[in-house]
Structure formats: C-alpha cells, structure tokens
Design an enzyme around this catalytic site. Structure first.
Site, PDB file in Angstrom:
ATOM      1  N   SER A   1      56.116  48.992  44.087  1.00  0.00           N
ATOM      2  CA  SER A   1      55.513  50.263  44.487  1.00  0.00           C
ATOM      3  C   SER A   1      56.283  50.769  45.696  1.00  0.00           C
ATOM      4  O   SER A   1      56.962  49.978  46.373  1.00  0.00           O
ATOM      5  CB  SER A   1      54.052  50.010  44.886  1.00  0.00           C
ATOM      6  OG  SER A   1      53.486  51.139  45.514  1.00  0.00           O
TER       7      SER A   1
ATOM      8  N   TYR B   1      46.735  45.396  48.870  1.00  0.00           N
ATOM      9  CA  TYR B   1      47.629  45.865  47.793  1.00  0.00           C
ATOM     10  C   TYR B   1      49.062  45.969  48.313  1.00  0.00           C
ATOM     11  O   TYR B   1      50.010  45.513  47.666  1.00  0.00           O
ATOM     12  CB  TYR B   1      47.136  47.224  47.272  1.00  0.00           C
ATOM     13  CG  TYR B   1      48.011  47.815  46.185  1.00  0.00           C
ATOM     14  CD1 TYR B   1      47.910  47.375  44.864  1.00  0.00           C
ATOM     15  CD2 TYR B   1      48.949  48.813  46.472  1.00  0.00           C
ATOM     16  CE1 TYR B   1      48.715  47.910  43.864  1.00  0.00           C
ATOM     17  CE2 TYR B   1      49.755  49.348  45.484  1.00  0.00           C
ATOM     18  CZ  TYR B   1      49.634  48.906  44.182  1.00  0.00           C
ATOM     19  OH  TYR B   1      50.438  49.434  43.202  1.00  0.00           O
TER      20      TYR B   1
HETATM   21  N1  LIG Z   1      50.268  54.618  39.195  1.00  0.00           N
HETATM   22  C1  LIG Z   1      50.851  54.530  40.373  1.00  0.00           C
HETATM   23  O1  LIG Z   1      50.814  55.490  41.169  1.00  0.00           O
HETATM   24  C2  LIG Z   1      51.586  53.276  40.774  1.00  0.00           C
HETATM   25  C3  LIG Z   1      52.338  53.347  41.943  1.00  0.00           C
HETATM   26  C4  LIG Z   1      53.026  52.213  42.342  1.00  0.00           C
HETATM   27  C5  LIG Z   1      52.987  51.060  41.568  1.00  0.00           C
HETATM   28  N2  LIG Z   1      52.241  51.034  40.419  1.00  0.00           N
HETATM   29  C6  LIG Z   1      52.237  49.784  39.655  1.00  0.00           C
HETATM   30  O2  LIG Z   1      52.563  50.079  38.301  1.00  0.00           O
HETATM   31  C7  LIG Z   1      52.029  49.042  37.459  1.00  0.00           C
HETATM   32  C8  LIG Z   1      51.310  49.695  36.282  1.00  0.00           C
HETATM   33  O3  LIG Z   1      50.170  50.390  36.773  1.00  0.00           O
HETATM   34  P1  LIG Z   1      49.670  51.773  36.160  1.00  0.00           P
HETATM   35  O4  LIG Z   1      49.781  52.787  37.227  1.00  0.00           O
HETATM   36  O5  LIG Z   1      50.314  52.013  34.853  1.00  0.00           O
HETATM   37  O6  LIG Z   1      48.112  51.500  36.022  1.00  0.00           O
HETATM   38  P2  LIG Z   1      47.202  50.987  34.819  1.00  0.00           P
HETATM   39  O7  LIG Z   1      47.243  51.979  33.724  1.00  0.00           O
HETATM   40  O8  LIG Z   1      45.909  50.607  35.433  1.00  0.00           O
HETATM   41  O9  LIG Z   1      47.988  49.694  34.309  1.00  0.00           O
HETATM   42  C9  LIG Z   1      47.788  48.413  34.787  1.00  0.00           C
HETATM   43  C10 LIG Z   1      47.719  47.493  33.579  1.00  0.00           C
HETATM   44  O10 LIG Z   1      47.685  46.135  34.032  1.00  0.00           O
HETATM   45  C11 LIG Z   1      46.713  45.454  33.270  1.00  0.00           C
HETATM   46  N3  LIG Z   1      46.215  44.301  33.988  1.00  0.00           N
HETATM   47  C12 LIG Z   1      45.538  44.270  35.164  1.00  0.00           C
HETATM   48  N4  LIG Z   1      45.243  43.006  35.506  1.00  0.00           N
HETATM   49  C13 LIG Z   1      45.742  42.221  34.531  1.00  0.00           C
HETATM   50  C14 LIG Z   1      45.775  40.821  34.304  1.00  0.00           C
HETATM   51  N5  LIG Z   1      45.219  39.962  35.184  1.00  0.00           N
HETATM   52  N6  LIG Z   1      46.391  40.355  33.199  1.00  0.00           N
HETATM   53  C15 LIG Z   1      46.964  41.202  32.315  1.00  0.00           C
HETATM   54  N7  LIG Z   1      46.964  42.530  32.464  1.00  0.00           N
HETATM   55  C16 LIG Z   1      46.361  43.032  33.557  1.00  0.00           C
HETATM   56  C17 LIG Z   1      45.633  46.477  33.004  1.00  0.00           C
HETATM   57  O11 LIG Z   1      44.888  46.070  31.887  1.00  0.00           O
HETATM   58  P3  LIG Z   1      43.285  46.172  31.791  1.00  0.00           P
HETATM   59  O12 LIG Z   1      43.050  47.482  31.119  1.00  0.00           O
HETATM   60  O13 LIG Z   1      42.891  44.989  30.981  1.00  0.00           O
HETATM   61  O14 LIG Z   1      42.754  46.118  33.206  1.00  0.00           O
HETATM   62  C18 LIG Z   1      46.458  47.736  32.752  1.00  0.00           C
HETATM   63  O15 LIG Z   1      46.809  47.849  31.391  1.00  0.00           O
HETATM   64  C19 LIG Z   1      51.133  48.180  38.348  1.00  0.00           C
HETATM   65  O16 LIG Z   1      51.820  46.991  38.705  1.00  0.00           O
HETATM   66  C20 LIG Z   1      50.925  49.065  39.563  1.00  0.00           C
HETATM   67  O17 LIG Z   1      50.619  48.318  40.715  1.00  0.00           O
HETATM   68  C21 LIG Z   1      51.544  52.118  40.002  1.00  0.00           C
END
Ligand SMILES: NC(=O)c1ccc[n+]([C@@H]2O[C@H](COP(=O)([O-])OP(=O)(O)OC[C@H]3O[C@@H](n4cnc5c(N)ncnc54)[C@H](OP(=O)(O)O)[C@@H]3O)[C@@H](O)[C@H]2O)c1
Length: 247
Positions: free
Chosen positions: A140, A153
């Site tokens: 991130s 986080y």
């Molecule tokens: N969106 C942003 O602005 C942003 C910015 C910086 C970094 N990120 C990073 O990008 C990555 C993807 O996030 P996203 O934004 O696409 O959000 P998201 O749609 O909430 O995706 C996160 C995914 O991780 C899964 N997950 C969570 N805990 C888990 C576990 N213990 N085992 C297996 N799967 C698990 C969730 O599944 P469930 O549905 O089962 O919970 C969900 O499908 C993350 O690492 C996040 O920290 C996002």
C-alpha cells in the site's frame, strides 16, 4: 512466457479479482483462492469464459495447512507455479492506538503479514525446484508512509515491503523474482470500509495528486507487468500505483 500458471490469494473481489481477469484474458492458467466457495466457483466459471483454464481453491491465508494445500493443489492441477500474487488483505480495526488490542493486532497481522510469509514459504518451495517464478506481494502507499488512525494496518504493510525486499535478496540467484505493487486509494470494498463515510472517501481523494481513485484494472495492469518477462531484471522493487501519492 506463454500460458503461465498464476495463483492469486484473496482473489474473489477488488484488486485480486481484476488481476485474475487480466491474467485470464492473456491466456494464463489461473487459480483464484478465497474463503467463499460459491463466489469462488462462479469466478472460476467466468474466467473460463475467456478461454482460460481456471480453478477456485478455498484457502484462508492465516492457516498454514490451507496455504500448503493451495500451492500443492495448484501444482497437482497445472504442473507448476509461475506467478503468485499475494493479495489477500484486511483493513483490520481502524482507529487510534489507544483502541488497539492484542486481538486487533492479530486480526490485521495474521492476514496481512503471516499470510504473506506462509504464502511465500510454500510458493518459493515449488519455485526453487523449478528454478523460476515471480511473486508479487500487495502492500500500500501506507507500506512506506504513515496514516493517522491506521497504525496497525500501516505497520502490517510496512512489514510486507521489508519482508519482500529481504526474500528477494534471499532467492535472487535462484531465478525467482519478488516484488511489491503498492496501491494508492483504489475503488474497492476495502476502501469503502476503510473510509467509513462518503465524506471521508472524498477527503482521501483530495490527497491523490491525480485527483481520483485508482481503478482495480489499473492495479491489475501493474501486477501483470511485474509478473511478466518484460520485468525480468526487476526484483525487490516497490512499484507505486497511486496517482502520485508516494513522493
Ligand atoms: N483498495 C485500496 O485502496 C487499497 C490500497 C492499498 C492497498 N490495498 C491492498 O490491496 C489488497 C486487495 O484489497 P482490495 O482493495 O481489493 O479489497 P477487498 O476487495 O476487500 O479484497 C481483499 C480480499 O482479501 C480476502 N481476504 C481477507 N482476509 C483473508 C484471509 N485471511 N484469507 C484469504 N483471503 C482473505 C477477502 O476475502 P473475503 O471476502 O473472504 O474477506 C477479499 O477478497 C489488500 O492487500 C489491500 O490491503 C488496497
């Protein structure tokens, strides 16, 4: 590399899902991992509609047995593992340090940090035998900057960047590259949960020099690039995909 075998953790939503679609459209054999069977099977079916081979495997990245089985089943199905995208993540319990507990720490670090460590442990095990592979961990902007009210986080994502750089050094001469994609604010369910209100989300947008949220497809393009042979001399790198936010 033609038709690489690609594994994506947390692949059912957001950035992971967009990456799965992007790889499938390029003809990769894609394994999407996640915790929800019905959604996982539906996504695998959608990916196959692009002409790609695709499978869903249920795996919680906090559990080593799940992660070991995920990697072994991927190899049993497709014969190898070329690309791993360690994307599963949680925003945890956002709030001031005085509200944090051992439980809120574990709820964030067990997925964001332990999950990445366990995933790399088993992915590298297979890639070392092959003598090749590319791993992309998702951190991130908060993996190298601070953020008020999100210390746990932020700490977990700093850990992802440090661990990535260390493992990249460890296996650089084994033909395995390890890099990070560091998203800025990207329009996903996590961002909506993280910001809590439309006003907070709008305020976060004002901190992005390009003045907008990232699209999941833009993150997917960066992941596909780092995974590809076009990035063959890049390892231990943090690729910011954040509209200019990291500076
Ligand atoms: N969106 C942003 O602005 C942003 C910015 C910086 C970094 N990120 C990073 O990008 C990555 C993807 O996030 P996203 O934004 O696409 O959000 P998201 O749609 O909430 O995706 C996160 C995914 O991780 C899964 N997950 C969570 N805990 C888990 C576990 N213990 N085992 C297996 N799967 C698990 C969730 O599944 P469930 O549905 O089962 O919970 C969900 O499908 C993350 O690492 C996040 O920290 C996002």
């Amino acid at each position: 590399m033609t038709n690489p075998v690609v594994l994506i953790t947390g692949g059912l939503t957001g950035i992971g899902r967009a990456a799965a679609v992007a790889f499938a459209r390029k003809g990769a054999k894609v394994v999407v991992a996640g915790r929800r069977d019905e959604a996982g099977r539906a996504l695998a079916k959608e990916l196959r509609s692009f002409g790609s081979e695709a499978e869903f495997i249920n795996a919680d990245v906090r559990k080593e047995d799940d992660v070991r089985a995920l990697v072994d089943k991927t190899v049993a199905k497709f014969g190898r593992l070329d690309v791993a995208v360690n994307n599963a993540g949680t925003e945890g319990q956002v709030g001031p340090i005085t509200d944090q507990t051992a439980e809120s720490y574990a709820a964030t670090f067990d997925t964001n940090v332990l999950g990445v460590i366990l995933s790399m442990k088993h992915e590298v095990r297979v890639m070392q035998e092959q003598g090749s592979g590319s791993i992309i961990n998702i951190s991130s902007t908060y993996g190298h900057e601070g953020a008020q009210g999100a210390s746990v986080y932020v700490g977990s994502k700093h850990a992802v960047e440090g661990i990535t750089k260390s493992v990249a050094l460890e296996i650089a001469n084994a033909g395995i590259r390890v890099n990070v994609v560091a998203p800025g604010p990207t329009d996903t369910g996590m961002l909506t949960r993280f910001t809590g209100t439309p006003e907070n989300k709008a305020a976060l947008v004002t901190t992005v020099p390009m003045g907008r949220l990232g699209l999941t497809e833009e993150l997917a393009d960066a992941i596909v690039f780092l995974a590809s042979d076009e990035a063959s001399f890049i390892t231990g790198h943090v690729l910011n995909v954040d509209g200019g936010k990291s500076r």
